[in-house]
Enzyme design. Sequence first.
Site, PDB file in Angstrom:
ATOM      1  N   CYS A 163      28.427 -44.058 -34.168  1.00 12.78           N
ATOM      2  CA  CYS A 163      27.886 -45.389 -34.421  1.00 12.78           C
ATOM      3  C   CYS A 163      28.962 -46.447 -34.633  1.00 12.78           C
ATOM      4  O   CYS A 163      28.642 -47.621 -34.791  1.00 12.78           O
ATOM      5  CB  CYS A 163      26.969 -45.344 -35.637  1.00 12.78           C
ATOM      6  SG  CYS A 163      26.049 -43.817 -35.750  1.00 12.78           S
ATOM      7  N   HIS A 295      26.333 -52.406 -41.811  1.00 16.27           N
ATOM      8  CA  HIS A 295      25.995 -51.273 -40.947  1.00 16.27           C
ATOM      9  C   HIS A 295      24.470 -51.118 -40.976  1.00 16.27           C
ATOM     10  O   HIS A 295      23.853 -50.929 -39.950  1.00 16.27           O
ATOM     11  CB  HIS A 295      26.722 -50.012 -41.412  1.00 16.27           C
ATOM     12  CG  HIS A 295      26.544 -48.859 -40.487  1.00 16.27           C
ATOM     13  ND1 HIS A 295      26.835 -48.938 -39.147  1.00 16.27           N
ATOM     14  CD2 HIS A 295      26.074 -47.591 -40.685  1.00 16.27           C
ATOM     15  CE1 HIS A 295      26.562 -47.774 -38.563  1.00 16.27           C
ATOM     16  NE2 HIS A 295      26.095 -46.946 -39.471  1.00 16.27           N
ATOM     17  N   GLU A 306      26.000 -48.316 -48.864  1.00 21.77           N
ATOM     18  CA  GLU A 306      26.632 -49.552 -48.386  1.00 21.77           C
ATOM     19  C   GLU A 306      26.479 -50.673 -49.418  1.00 21.77           C
ATOM     20  O   GLU A 306      27.406 -51.463 -49.624  1.00 21.77           O
ATOM     21  CB  GLU A 306      26.045 -49.982 -47.030  1.00 21.77           C
ATOM     22  CG  GLU A 306      26.831 -51.133 -46.413  1.00 21.77           C
ATOM     23  CD  GLU A 306      26.434 -51.444 -44.970  1.00 21.77           C
ATOM     24  OE1 GLU A 306      25.390 -50.945 -44.501  1.00 21.77           O
ATOM     25  OE2 GLU A 306      27.187 -52.194 -44.325  1.00 21.77           O
ATOM     26  N   LYS A 327      20.327 -54.377 -36.996  1.00 17.75           N
ATOM     27  CA  LYS A 327      19.737 -53.196 -36.347  1.00 17.75           C
ATOM     28  C   LYS A 327      18.209 -53.247 -36.434  1.00 17.75           C
ATOM     29  O   LYS A 327      17.516 -52.588 -35.666  1.00 17.75           O
ATOM     30  CB  LYS A 327      20.265 -51.905 -36.966  1.00 17.75           C
ATOM     31  CG  LYS A 327      21.717 -51.614 -36.576  1.00 17.75           C
ATOM     32  CD  LYS A 327      22.194 -50.268 -37.067  1.00 17.75           C
ATOM     33  CE  LYS A 327      23.616 -49.973 -36.604  1.00 17.75           C
ATOM     34  NZ  LYS A 327      24.657 -50.659 -37.382  1.00 17.75           N
ATOM     35  N   HIS A 332      19.303 -49.338 -33.438  1.00 17.31           N
ATOM     36  CA  HIS A 332      20.618 -48.724 -33.609  1.00 17.31           C
ATOM     37  C   HIS A 332      21.074 -48.244 -32.244  1.00 17.31           C
ATOM     38  O   HIS A 332      20.729 -47.149 -31.813  1.00 17.31           O
ATOM     39  CB  HIS A 332      20.579 -47.584 -34.615  1.00 17.31           C
ATOM     40  CG  HIS A 332      21.957 -47.146 -35.039  1.00 17.31           C
ATOM     41  ND1 HIS A 332      23.080 -47.476 -34.330  1.00 17.31           N
ATOM     42  CD2 HIS A 332      22.377 -46.429 -36.107  1.00 17.31           C
ATOM     43  CE1 HIS A 332      24.151 -46.975 -34.937  1.00 17.31           C
ATOM     44  NE2 HIS A 332      23.748 -46.339 -36.015  1.00 17.31           N
ATOM     45  N   PHE A 390      28.502 -41.563 -38.342  1.00 12.80           N
ATOM     46  CA  PHE A 390      28.383 -40.151 -38.665  1.00 12.80           C
ATOM     47  C   PHE A 390      29.733 -39.504 -38.409  1.00 12.80           C
ATOM     48  O   PHE A 390      30.420 -39.841 -37.428  1.00 12.80           O
ATOM     49  CB  PHE A 390      27.347 -39.479 -37.750  1.00 12.80           C
ATOM     50  CG  PHE A 390      25.944 -39.541 -38.298  1.00 12.80           C
ATOM     51  CD1 PHE A 390      25.694 -39.676 -39.649  1.00 12.80           C
ATOM     52  CD2 PHE A 390      24.867 -39.444 -37.432  1.00 12.80           C
ATOM     53  CE1 PHE A 390      24.398 -39.722 -40.140  1.00 12.80           C
ATOM     54  CE2 PHE A 390      23.565 -39.489 -37.918  1.00 12.80           C
ATOM     55  CZ  PHE A 390      23.339 -39.626 -39.264  1.00 12.80           C
TER      56      PHE A 390
END
Lengths: 403, 93
Positions: A163, A295, A306, A327, A332, A390
């Site tokens: 990502c 994110h 976050e 997103k 995403h 990830f």
Amino acid sequence: MIRRVAVTGIGAVSALGGTAAEFWEACRQGRSGIGPLEGLPLEGVRIQTGAQALGFDPSKHFDDKQLVPLDRFAQLAIVAAREALAQSGLALRAEEKTRAAIVTGSCYGGKTSEDQGFRSLYFDRSPRVHPMTIPRLMANAGASALTLELGWQGPAWTVSTACSSANHAIGQAFWLVRHGLAEVALAGGSEAPFTYGSLKAWEALRVASPDTCRPFSKGRGGMVLGEGAGMLVLEPLERAQARGAPVLAEIAGFAMGADAHHITQPSAAGAARMMREALAGAGCEAGEIGVVNAHGTGTAINDVVEAAALREVFGAGLDGIRVSATKSLHGHALGASGALEAVSVLLGLRDQSVAPTANFVEADPECPVPLATAFEPFAHRKALSNSFAFGGLNAVLVFSLSE
Amino acid sequence: MSASVPPEILTRVLRTLAETQKLPLEQVTPESTFEQLGIDSLDGINILFALENEFEINIPDESARQVRDIAQLAEGVYSLIQSKAQVPPETAA
């Protein structure tokens, strides 16, 4: 040699439309591109929604012969790059083309082609796959196709960091131009992740939402996959000014690093360190940042971690910042996400406004952030954009209006 | 949800857990906590996957999120086995 780096062109293809202008119009309206998935076998699949680039018609951009070696993810990259280059008006002399870089990000590469090819082997007992299967599925297919189309012969490669891929790609291209290792660069990411196998794999990880993406909201159910591409043209600010090019903003700083913590769980310490390093690289204080594109995946754990990292970095100053988690709009898009988010940040700086976070229901005391939930005018000079992948590989960009 | 999980179901749940976590079976008891067994969220989804295969059930994300201990896990599995028995297999979800 250290040079200031300007962004002089942007392109975006996504569920929000086929151009950056359409992308921005959807942001203005707070219109999410997430909807019921189309064109896929969905029987027995828990994931039923996604942010597909449904309006993208390859035949409008390529002739039949051109399409033979191109998977959808590469097509998306090329179309976004064409838009970015047209906006920038960049023209290179022949000798400059050996110093023109292309850095693309993609998590999956040509997953659609791989899925189709292997399906025909395993199920249809086909004795062979299409000879373009490898050229289509290689993750650098978009970058390579762009070198062919443009004749650029400088450094060209593809970053695959799940990502964070696009932020890593943009950041490395920024470093190339900043330090004179390339004269100009095209950087971003593209992704076409919608295959049956890929949906089943995300389903098994139990992080996908059953309906929509609600970052930082109470009742958020997880992430929603998206597809698309975002591309940026980077060049030295001096060059851009000398040729009278449109300067959207500068890339002021970039940092990348690893959590070394967990293969799927994010780390607040790792995220906070990366934001601090990006700010240090940009030579700016946390207090100068006006907007953060988070994110913001909308998973239970990402948003909590976050939010904690943001509070750690910005302290009480966080409350004066607008956090935007787009997103919720473009989905995403994995290896393209950072690039689409960069487009939203750059247009936000240009228009002195902030893209909204869609689908928000109610604040969650577990992850309190000053979230922009509607498109709003907002005066700011600098913005920060987070990508936390990830595998714990993080990449943070700082954008700044030119003084 | 019934708390009376048949012993053979409970045994299979414990065995699946032990095999997935690479632990000796005797270490996994209905009273063990996930923490004691060193089970984190990633182990959790591996265990759910193994249980879905072992019992031929589908464990919804929502139900999985509610599970706090092994007793609840076994009860949830048993309840899904029971509901599977009541509907034709192709519509079980």
